[in-house]
Motif scaffolding. Structure first.
Motif, PDB file in Angstrom:
ATOM      1  N   TYR A 329       0.744  -1.376  -0.025  1.00 38.21           N
ATOM      2  CA  TYR A 329      -0.160  -0.130  -0.067  1.00 38.21           C
ATOM      3  C   TYR A 329       0.616   1.293   0.120  1.00 38.21           C
ATOM      4  O   TYR A 329       2.109   1.144   0.353  1.00 38.21           O
ATOM      5  N   ALA A 330       0.180   2.296  -0.461  1.00 35.54           N
ATOM      6  CA  ALA A 330       0.860   3.751  -0.157  1.00 35.54           C
ATOM      7  C   ALA A 330      -0.096   4.539   0.369  1.00 35.54           C
ATOM      8  O   ALA A 330      -1.405   4.420   0.145  1.00 35.54           O
ATOM      9  N   SER A 331       0.434   5.614   0.863  1.00 34.41           N
ATOM     10  CA  SER A 331      -0.303   6.812   1.518  1.00 34.41           C
ATOM     11  C   SER A 331      -0.624   7.672   0.393  1.00 34.41           C
ATOM     12  O   SER A 331      -0.139   7.614  -0.767  1.00 34.41           O
ATOM     13  N   PRO A 332      -1.985   8.483   0.544  1.00 34.86           N
ATOM     14  CA  PRO A 332      -2.395   9.091  -0.626  1.00 34.86           C
ATOM     15  C   PRO A 332      -1.607  10.345  -1.089  1.00 34.86           C
ATOM     16  O   PRO A 332      -2.149  10.896  -2.073  1.00 34.86           O
ATOM     17  N   GLU A 333      -0.616  10.829  -0.572  1.00 33.76           N
ATOM     18  CA  GLU A 333       0.149  11.826  -1.255  1.00 33.76           C
ATOM     19  C   GLU A 333       0.774  11.548  -2.480  1.00 33.76           C
ATOM     20  O   GLU A 333       1.263  10.416  -2.634  1.00 33.76           O
ATOM     21  N   GLY A 334       0.805  12.581  -3.424  1.00 29.80           N
ATOM     22  CA  GLY A 334       1.199  12.286  -4.713  1.00 29.80           C
ATOM     23  C   GLY A 334       0.281  11.716  -5.759  1.00 29.80           C
ATOM     24  O   GLY A 334      -0.921  11.620  -5.375  1.00 29.80           O
ATOM     25  N   SER A 335       0.882  11.334  -6.968  1.00 27.98           N
ATOM     26  CA  SER A 335       0.329  11.084  -8.123  1.00 27.98           C
ATOM     27  C   SER A 335      -0.202   9.698  -7.929  1.00 27.98           C
ATOM     28  O   SER A 335       0.330   8.715  -7.224  1.00 27.98           O
ATOM     29  N   LEU A 336      -1.318   9.283  -8.504  1.00 27.08           N
ATOM     30  CA  LEU A 336      -1.924   7.667  -8.416  1.00 27.08           C
ATOM     31  C   LEU A 336      -0.930   6.705  -9.127  1.00 27.08           C
ATOM     32  O   LEU A 336      -0.829   5.976  -8.638  1.00 27.08           O
ATOM     33  N   GLU A 337      -0.430   7.213 -10.128  1.00 27.80           N
ATOM     34  CA  GLU A 337       0.333   6.220 -11.042  1.00 27.80           C
ATOM     35  C   GLU A 337       1.577   6.078 -10.146  1.00 27.80           C
ATOM     36  O   GLU A 337       2.186   4.754  -9.920  1.00 27.80           O
ATOM     37  N   ILE A 338       2.354   6.846  -9.506  1.00 27.00           N
ATOM     38  CA  ILE A 338       3.562   6.912  -8.781  1.00 27.00           C
ATOM     39  C   ILE A 338       3.315   5.954  -7.485  1.00 27.00           C
ATOM     40  O   ILE A 338       3.918   4.917  -7.107  1.00 27.00           O
ATOM     41  N   ASN A 339       2.029   6.103  -6.960  1.00 22.79           N
ATOM     42  CA  ASN A 339       1.877   5.399  -5.673  1.00 22.79           C
ATOM     43  C   ASN A 339       1.326   3.894  -6.163  1.00 22.79           C
ATOM     44  O   ASN A 339       1.480   2.932  -5.263  1.00 22.79           O
ATOM     45  N   LYS A 340       0.905   3.529  -7.177  1.00 22.47           N
ATOM     46  CA  LYS A 340       0.497   2.346  -7.555  1.00 22.47           C
ATOM     47  C   LYS A 340       1.793   1.570  -7.826  1.00 22.47           C
ATOM     48  O   LYS A 340       1.918   0.456  -7.287  1.00 22.47           O
ATOM     49  N   LYS A 341       2.748   2.328  -8.436  1.00 27.64           N
ATOM     50  CA  LYS A 341       4.229   1.430  -8.929  1.00 27.64           C
ATOM     51  C   LYS A 341       4.785   1.264  -7.298  1.00 27.64           C
ATOM     52  O   LYS A 341       5.163   0.472  -6.993  1.00 27.64           O
ATOM     53  N   LEU A 342       4.901   2.469  -6.316  1.00 29.57           N
ATOM     54  CA  LEU A 342       5.528   2.174  -5.170  1.00 29.57           C
ATOM     55  C   LEU A 342       5.001   1.079  -4.344  1.00 29.57           C
ATOM     56  O   LEU A 342       5.476   0.506  -3.675  1.00 29.57           O
ATOM     57  N   SER A 343       3.456   0.990  -4.318  1.00 29.93           N
ATOM     58  CA  SER A 343       2.976  -0.206  -3.511  1.00 29.93           C
ATOM     59  C   SER A 343       3.455  -1.541  -4.186  1.00 29.93           C
ATOM     60  O   SER A 343       3.910  -2.493  -3.277  1.00 29.93           O
ATOM     61  N   ILE A 344       3.474  -1.737  -5.217  1.00 29.37           N
ATOM     62  CA  ILE A 344       4.106  -2.845  -5.848  1.00 29.37           C
ATOM     63  C   ILE A 344       5.580  -3.257  -5.756  1.00 29.37           C
ATOM     64  O   ILE A 344       5.869  -4.346  -5.146  1.00 29.37           O
TER      65      ILE A 344
END
Length: 393
Positions: A329-344
């Protein structure tokens, strides 16, 4: 002798006063090789200085120990058929008439008095002086002499030009005087030989030669990457103290962040302990309590977070049939695309740790990145997390 000692002491003090802090030199640093050639003539006994010119050529090899002081060895061969001792040694048709080999001290006057600027100047003046051994080829049957050997002394100046982007090449013009310090001399009257005498060591213009040579020198590359001395970069005490203060401040900040991560981990574990195990979601999979928290925007596992990963590895070793899903998971700060990759990336980082560090079979692990969320936990920082679920139940 006392005056000579005082002169050397004064020279050493002057050289020390002009010394600079240089980068360390290795054994074969600051070495050079050069060739030279020119003409010489006796300073007396000739029909004018130009009446007895002797062409010569030579080789010089040396090393600079400081930007001011160096030592070299050199040898010169003289090719004239005229005797170097007129009236004493006869004319003899030899290709090399005279040789002189010696050791010389080199003093860079420009660096001595002007300081070393970090690389050679385009134009420099150097003093040279030393002792040598001379040998003249030829015979004098009347005096029962075969050839002529004598001790020599040399003093002169080099007017040098340093060339090239790295000042690796040098050309110079060198006026110098060479004295024959000892050896036999002939007494003549009206051009006729009378007797021979042997003279002791002396600096005498009657036994001196003036020489004007030009030469070219190549300075080999040093371990510092240049062809010359390099001034060391030093920090003063104030700068050193300032840098130490910055380092100590960064260490304190890091310790504070580690303590904050430990506090958040404790709070997260307490929140996980309050999750209801009877909800429908919990019946599909068995939630495992350990979680791994990440720093904002990072997918690298902090050293303190290996403890919950080790708990999962122990669980899987104790339950060989268990298969575990790793959710990132990622916290909601930042862009959706970056957070999606960060969670993976976070989920994969934990999987790689279980496989490589704890030797869990990769086939027993699955990963999924859920992107950003603020629903998992109320506190934003807790949502930068990886959770574990046993999917075999």
């Amino acid at each position: 002798m006392k005056k000579l000692f005082v002169l050397f002491a004064a020279t050493a003090m002057t050289l020390g006063a002009s010394a600079q802090v240089l980068e360390e030199s290795k054994t074969f640093d600051n070495c050079y090789i050069g060739i030279n050639g020119g003409v010489s003539t006796k300073m007396t006994g000739q029909n004018g200085w130009l009446g007895g010119l002797n062409p010569n050529a030579g080789l010089r090899i040396g090393r600079w120990f400081t930007p001011v002081f160096g030592i070299a060895v050199e040898g010169n061969a003289y090719f004239s058929n005229k005797s170097m001792e007129p009236g004493f040694m006869p004319e003899k048709k030899t290709f090399v008439r005279y040789t002189n080999v010696g050791a010389i001290t080199t003093i860079n006057l420009s660096n001595w008095f002007g300081g070393y600027p970090g690389e050679p100047r385009s134009f420099e003046v150097m003093a040279i002086a030393g002792l040598g051994w001379g040998h003249q080829f030829g015979t004098n049957d009347k005096m029962k002499l075969n050839n002529l050997n004598n001790t020599t002394a040399k003093a002169g100046l080099d007017f040098a030009f340093n060339l090239g982007a790295q000042k690796a090449w040098q050309i110079y013009v060198e006026p110098a005087v060479t004295w024959g310090l000892n050896g036999p001399a002939a007494i003549t009257i009206n051009g006729r030989y009378v007797e021979k005498t042997y003279t002791g060591t002396q600096f005498n213009v009657n036994r001196a030669n003036f020489q004007l040579n030009a030469g070219v020198v190549y300075k080999f590359k040093n371990s510092n990457g240049t062809h010359n001395f390099k001034i060391a970069t030093l920090y003063n005490s104030a700068e050193t103290n300032r840098l130490n203060s910055i380092i100590n401040g960064l260490r304190k900040d890091l310790d504070a962040k580690d303590r904050n991560i430990a506090r958040l981990q404790k709070q997260l574990d307490e929140c996980n302990a309050r999750v209801c195990p009877e909800c429908p979601e919990c019946k599909e999979v068995a939630n495992l309590q350990p979680t791994v928290i990440f720093r904002q925007g990072k997918s690298v596992i902090d050293p303190a977070q290996y403890a919950p990963i080790e708990l999962i590895s122990n669980y899987m070793k104790n339950h060989p049939e268990a298969k575990v899903k790793i959710d990132g998971y990622a916290s909601p700060e930042g862009s959706l695309e970056i957070n999606k990759k960060l969670s993976i990336d976070r989920a994969n980082a934990v999987k790689n740790a279980l496989v490589k560090k704890y030797k869990i079979a990769a086939g027993r692990l699955t990963v999924e990145g859920h992107g950003p969320t603020d629903k998992l936990f109320e506190q934003v920082e807790f949502n930068r997390v990886v959770t574990f679920n046993d999917t075999t139940k």
